[in-house]
Design an enzyme around this catalytic site. Structure first.
Site, PDB file in Angstrom:
ATOM      1  N   GLU A   1      -6.129  -7.371  -1.046  1.00 14.78           N
ATOM      2  CA  GLU A   1      -6.481  -7.271   0.382  1.00 14.78           C
ATOM      3  C   GLU A   1      -7.806  -6.527   0.525  1.00 14.78           C
ATOM      4  O   GLU A   1      -8.012  -5.490  -0.085  1.00 14.78           O
ATOM      5  CB  GLU A   1      -5.378  -6.506   1.127  1.00 14.78           C
ATOM      6  CG  GLU A   1      -5.560  -6.471   2.637  1.00 14.78           C
ATOM      7  CD  GLU A   1      -4.504  -5.607   3.331  1.00 14.78           C
ATOM      8  OE1 GLU A   1      -3.294  -5.832   3.122  1.00 14.78           O
ATOM      9  OE2 GLU A   1      -4.912  -4.688   4.062  1.00 14.78           O
TER      10      GLU A   1
ATOM     11  N   GLU B   1       0.831  -1.211   0.000  1.00 12.46           N
ATOM     12  CA  GLU B   1       0.000   0.000   0.000  1.00 12.46           C
ATOM     13  C   GLU B   1       0.859   1.251   0.000  1.00 12.46           C
ATOM     14  O   GLU B   1       1.144   1.828   1.060  1.00 12.46           O
ATOM     15  CB  GLU B   1      -0.935   0.011   1.221  1.00 12.46           C
ATOM     16  CG  GLU B   1      -2.032  -1.034   1.143  1.00 12.46           C
ATOM     17  CD  GLU B   1      -3.097  -0.875   2.227  1.00 12.46           C
ATOM     18  OE1 GLU B   1      -2.933  -0.051   3.141  1.00 12.46           O
ATOM     19  OE2 GLU B   1      -4.104  -1.601   2.137  1.00 12.46           O
TER      20      GLU B   1
HETATM   21  C1  IDC Z   1      -3.085  -3.839  10.343  1.00 12.97           C
HETATM   22  C2  IDC Z   1      -3.203  -4.990  11.326  1.00 12.97           C
HETATM   23  C3  IDC Z   1      -2.822  -4.498  12.710  1.00 12.97           C
HETATM   24  C4  IDC Z   1      -1.462  -3.845  12.657  1.00 12.97           C
HETATM   25  C5  IDC Z   1      -1.441  -2.731  11.596  1.00 12.97           C
HETATM   26  C6  IDC Z   1      -0.062  -2.106  11.437  1.00 12.97           C
HETATM   27  O1  IDC Z   1      -4.507  -5.537  11.295  1.00 12.97           O
HETATM   28  O2  IDC Z   1      -2.799  -5.590  13.629  1.00 12.97           O
HETATM   29  O3  IDC Z   1      -1.180  -3.253  13.928  1.00 12.97           O
HETATM   30  O4  IDC Z   1      -1.796  -3.305  10.351  1.00 12.97           O
HETATM   31  O5  IDC Z   1       0.871  -3.058  11.079  1.00 12.97           O
HETATM   32  C7  IDC Z   1      -4.140  -2.237   5.665  1.00 12.97           C
HETATM   33  C8  IDC Z   1      -2.783  -2.838   5.708  1.00 12.97           C
HETATM   34  C9  IDC Z   1      -2.679  -3.862   6.815  1.00 12.97           C
HETATM   35  C10 IDC Z   1      -3.489  -3.432   8.030  1.00 12.97           C
HETATM   36  C11 IDC Z   1      -4.961  -3.426   7.641  1.00 12.97           C
HETATM   37  C12 IDC Z   1      -5.906  -3.114   8.809  1.00 12.97           C
HETATM   38  O6  IDC Z   1      -2.361  -3.394   4.470  1.00 12.97           O
HETATM   39  O7  IDC Z   1      -1.307  -4.032   7.140  1.00 12.97           O
HETATM   40  O8  IDC Z   1      -3.302  -4.389   9.067  1.00 12.97           O
HETATM   41  N1  IDC Z   1      -5.122  -2.458   6.577  1.00 12.97           N
HETATM   42  O9  IDC Z   1      -5.627  -1.867   9.363  1.00 12.97           O
HETATM   43  N2  IDC Z   1      -4.585  -1.393   4.771  1.00 12.97           N
HETATM   44  C13 IDC Z   1      -5.838  -1.019   5.107  1.00 12.97           C
HETATM   45  C14 IDC Z   1      -6.198  -1.690   6.269  1.00 12.97           C
END
Ligand code: IDC
Length: 368
Positions: A288, A196
């Site tokens: 995702e 992302e």
């Molecule tokens: C989130 C995880 C969380 C973690 C955070 C940072 O669920 O546990 O603390 O990342 O590492 C994304 C990202 C993905 C995110 C997810 C939800 O690709 O890494 O995971 N998210 O926030 N993009 C949109 C949402």
């Protein structure tokens, strides 16, 4: 072969036999120029002699579809037919190291009837940058397990913070040179070069992609590559832009798709309308999505998620739900503690989001 790997393969073979499939290996591959083709062995003797399992068991997604290729705006199988891949994204493998294993992936294939697993390797937050060799080998191990099961595997270079992929350009080149060389002869590996991108222009993302894709292609010429888009892979929407910046200035490479991510409780009809429109012009892949807000937590919005997945189905856009993990957040498909055990099949081990996506994947499966 290390003992651990032998055990892993034995576990998979047992799961495959339990599912009523032929004993491995049943398929072989031959090379024609740069193309690796699946061939069914003609005799049992040849079957027994097959050195590696590249396509997985008969009827598995990889045995059925073979080497994939982007065709116009779709992803096509080896026969040239557009297909929709349905799967799951791991959580960060540094956070949930136990959730990708031969048992869990066997359940993903045999019980969920999924086509692929996305292996999310964070670069920061305790990921690749802290131990490049160790994380590369964890990714490779998960790819081998997926391959034995006949699942496709997306290798996700999970950049997130910082959001400029160029910050990790040299790491990306090293990592993708290694993994593409390790899996060059497999038909089931897809390379996602930047999860992302955020806080960065499309120009900078494009420049990164045009430096990393040749590294992948040098080792694995026919591997499909997924390119992240501006604003957290929102096609630029989060930054007030849209897909036109990509259509007007596409990445100079073939056999690629652009990623779009959504979180169903945050992103609704306005974004669906853009995806509906963009899908006519760009090869899209939802590597995702979540059923909750973009925090990855809070209540699931299953009505919105259903509308999203109906839209993706209508365009045959592949998707992976975040996440194949057993944490506290509502994105975790498994109940806490599941990954300490060996039971992953059925619904008892699942959360609300896990039940939702297992049902959805099973009901749409065409690969069995
Ligand atoms: C989130 C995880 C969380 C973690 C955070 C940072 O669920 O546990 O603390 O990342 O590492 C994304 C990202 C993905 C995110 C997810 C939800 O690709 O890494 O995971 N998210 O926030 N993009 C949109 C949402």
């Amino acid at each position: 072969m290390p003992r651990r790997r032998n055990l892993a393969i034995a576990a998979i073979a047992a799961a495959v036999v339990a599912a009523g499939w032929a004993v491995l290996p049943i398929a072989n591959a031959e090379t024609e120029g740069d193309t690796v083709r699946m061939v069914q062995p003609e005799s049992t003797a040849e079957t027994a002699a097959a050195p590696e399992v590249l396509a997985g068991p008969a009827g598995s997604p990889v045995a059925v579809n073979g080497q994939l290729r982007v065709c116009d705006v779709n992803l096509c199988n080896e026969a040239g037919e557009p297909i929709q891949l349905r799967g799951m994204s791991s959580h960060g493998i540094q956070f949930f190291p136990d959730c990708l294993n031969p048992d869990s992936l066997a359940a993903l294939r045999n019980d969920w009837l999924a086509d692929f697993v996305r292996i999310s390797m964070y670069v920061q937050e305790g990921g690749f940058e802290t131990d490049p060799a160790g994380f590369t080998s964890k990714v490779n191990e998960a790819v081998e397990t997926a391959t034995t099961l006949g699942l496709y595997a997306i290798i996700d270079f999970h950049i997130l913070t910082p959001g400029d992929p160029n910050f990790n350009l040299e790491r990306a080149k090293t990592f993708f040179a290694d993994v593409a060389a390790a899996h060059a002869d497999k038909p089931n590996v897809i390379y996602e070069i930047a999860n992302e991108p955020n806080g960065v222009s499309w120009d900078d993302i494009k420049s990164y992609a045009e430096q990393v894709i040749p590294v992948v292609r040098a080792a694995d010429p026919d591997g499909v590559v997924l390119v992240g888009t501006r604003g957290f892979s929102s096609l630029g929407l989060t930054d007030g832009s849209d897909e036109s910046e990509i259509i007007n200035d596409p990445v100079d490479a073939d056999n690629i798709m652009y990623t779009f991510h959504f979180y169903a409780a945050s992103h609704g009809a306005d974004r669906r309308a853009v995806v509906d429109r963009a899908a006519a012009s760009l090869p899209l892949f939802v590597s995702e999505f979540g059923t909750q807000t973009f925090t990855g937590d809070g209540p699931n919005d299953l009505a919105s998620a259903t509308e999203w997945l109906d839209l993706l189905k209508s365009h045959k856009i592949g998707y992976a739900m975040w996440s194949f993990s057993d944490g506290r957040e509502s994105n975790s498909a498994f109940q806490q503690g599941t990954c300490q055990g060996t039971e992953y099949a059925g619904t008892d081990v699942l959360t609300e989001s896990g039940n939702f996506i297992r049902d959805r994947i099973r009901s749409g499966s065409t690969s069995q």
